[in-house]
Design an enzyme around this catalytic site. Sequence first.
Site, PDB file in Angstrom:
ATOM      1  N   LYS A  84     -46.866 -33.606  34.661  1.00 57.71           N
ATOM      2  CA  LYS A  84     -45.810 -34.258  33.883  1.00 57.71           C
ATOM      3  C   LYS A  84     -46.144 -35.740  33.712  1.00 57.71           C
ATOM      4  O   LYS A  84     -46.511 -36.412  34.695  1.00 57.71           O
ATOM      5  CB  LYS A  84     -44.483 -34.085  34.619  1.00 57.71           C
ATOM      6  CG  LYS A  84     -43.256 -34.615  33.894  1.00 57.71           C
ATOM      7  CD  LYS A  84     -41.992 -34.290  34.698  1.00 57.71           C
ATOM      8  CE  LYS A  84     -40.726 -34.736  34.031  1.00 57.71           C
ATOM      9  NZ  LYS A  84     -39.512 -34.355  34.796  1.00 57.71           N
ATOM     10  N   SER A 157     -36.117 -31.807  32.292  1.00 63.18           N
ATOM     11  CA  SER A 157     -37.015 -32.709  31.599  1.00 63.18           C
ATOM     12  C   SER A 157     -38.489 -32.321  31.723  1.00 63.18           C
ATOM     13  O   SER A 157     -39.338 -32.877  31.040  1.00 63.18           O
ATOM     14  CB  SER A 157     -36.831 -34.128  32.163  1.00 63.18           C
ATOM     15  OG  SER A 157     -37.178 -34.176  33.537  1.00 63.18           O
ATOM     16  N   SER A 181     -34.401 -30.371  36.714  1.00 66.44           N
ATOM     17  CA  SER A 181     -35.410 -30.547  35.671  1.00 66.44           C
ATOM     18  C   SER A 181     -36.681 -29.731  35.842  1.00 66.44           C
ATOM     19  O   SER A 181     -37.532 -29.718  34.951  1.00 66.44           O
ATOM     20  CB  SER A 181     -35.791 -32.033  35.555  1.00 66.44           C
ATOM     21  OG  SER A 181     -34.723 -32.774  35.039  1.00 66.44           O
TER      22      SER A 181
END
Length: 446
Positions: A84, A157, A181
Site C-alpha cells: 500500500k 482504504s 481498511s
Amino acid sequence: MTSTPIDTAFLSIGELADGYRSGAFTPLDVCRRAQERLALLEPKLNAFIDPMTNDVIEQAERATRELADGVDRGPLHGVPVAIKDIIDVAGTETTYATRAVQPKLATVDAECIRRLRDAGAIIFGKTNLLEFAAGVAHPDFGQTNNPHDMHLTAGGSSGGSAAAVAAGIVPLALGTDTGGSVRAPASYCGIAGFKPGFGTLPLDGVYPLSPSLDHLGILARSSKDAAVAFAVIGVRKPNNSPAISPEQLRLGIVSNQWNHPAIRPDVRRALDATLGVLEHAGMHIVNVDLPTPELMAKSLLDILMPEAALIHRQTLASNPGGYARGTHELLLAGFTLPAIDYVDARHNQNSWREQLSSLFKTTDAILAPTVPFVAPGTDPALSTEGDDEIISLTHANLTGAPSISIRCGLEKTMPVGLQITGALGSEERLLAIANYLEELLQMASP
C-alpha cells in the site's frame, strides 16, 4: 514434446514455494506472469500507483539465483508482495494518493518491508488507496475497481492491495487498518484480510492516520497464506496451533451485528447458509452481546478524527486545496469535535477492551458479517451520519483485538465476507480457526 507452462497466477504461497524448490518454475517466471496480468488488467483495475517494473525483475532474478545456489530464506523467498502506497519502500516514492504533499522519496525501508526483504520476498509495486487512508479517493488517483466486477469498488482504504491479490497479480499484499481498511476490501474482493492485534506488527515507516487505532494488515488469498506472512513480519514461529475439533470449538455470534437492519438480503442469505454449515459440523454456537454498533462507530470516529486532524494540521494550513474534498472535510471536522467526546471515546475504548476480553472466557472466537452489503459502486466515505459499512468493523480497532475477514459466500458473482475476531494475543489460534472455517465453507459450497 514440450509441456504446457504452469499458470502461476492464482497459486498459494505454499504452492509457489513447492514449485520453486522442485524446479517447476522460478521467481522470475512468477514475476513475469504477474506483470503480464498487471498489464492486462491495468489501468481499468487501477490497483497500482507504481508497479516498480524494472526493480521487480532485478529482485526476481536475484531470488532465482539464490534458490538455485541453495540459499533458502524461508517460505516467502521469491514471493511477490504488493505494498500500500502509504508504506515506505527505499528508493521509491510514497505518494499517499494525494496532491496535498509532494511524493516523498523514501531513503529507508519501513520495518515491515525490511523484514519481508530479509525473508527473500519480492517487493512488487505500490498500490492505490484512499487518500492518506482517510476516507475518499483523490480524483487524480481514482478508485480501485473490483476484479469481480469492474463497475464496482474494491473498497478502501487498502483497495489496491486487495484487488491486486484478488485479480491474481500477487498472492500477498500489505495494507493498513484503522477502521476496517483491510477487512472491508477483503470482503468486497473475496479474499482474506487479517488485522493482527494492536502493536503486533511494526508501523515504523507507515504514515499514521490515528495512532490509537492504526494497525498494519495482511491481504492474502487465504488465511493460511496470511498466517505465513504474519509469522515472517511478526517474527513469530510458524503456526503450530493444535488441530481444530469442531465439537470443542466455541463460537459467539455478535447478535446486534449479525442481525443489524443494515444487512442486505444477499448478505443475509450467505450468513444463514454459513451458520447452517457451522451448526451441521457440530460447533457450539451462542449469541454474545457488544455495545450497539452505532455507539462503537461514533467512538471510533471521535478518536480518529481529532488524531488525524492533528497529524494533518500543518498541511491543511499550507495546502488545503491539495486534498480531495471529502478528505478535507473529514480532517477539518476533527478540529471542531468537543474534547469531552474524545475523552469519552478513549474511556469507552478501555472499557470495551475489558468487556471483549471477558467474552473469550467462554468463546474461542466471535463472528459477525464483515460488512452488511457486497461491493457497492463507490466506496462509502467515513461519516458521522450513520456509516453502515463499519457496523461490524469497529470493535476490533477500538479494542486492538485480532480480526480477519474470510469469504463465506458468493451472491450473484460478488463475494460476501465473514469476520472472525479473537482474544488479545490469540493471532495464531485465530488464524487456525479461520483456516478451518475457510476450508469447511469451501467444501460446503456448490
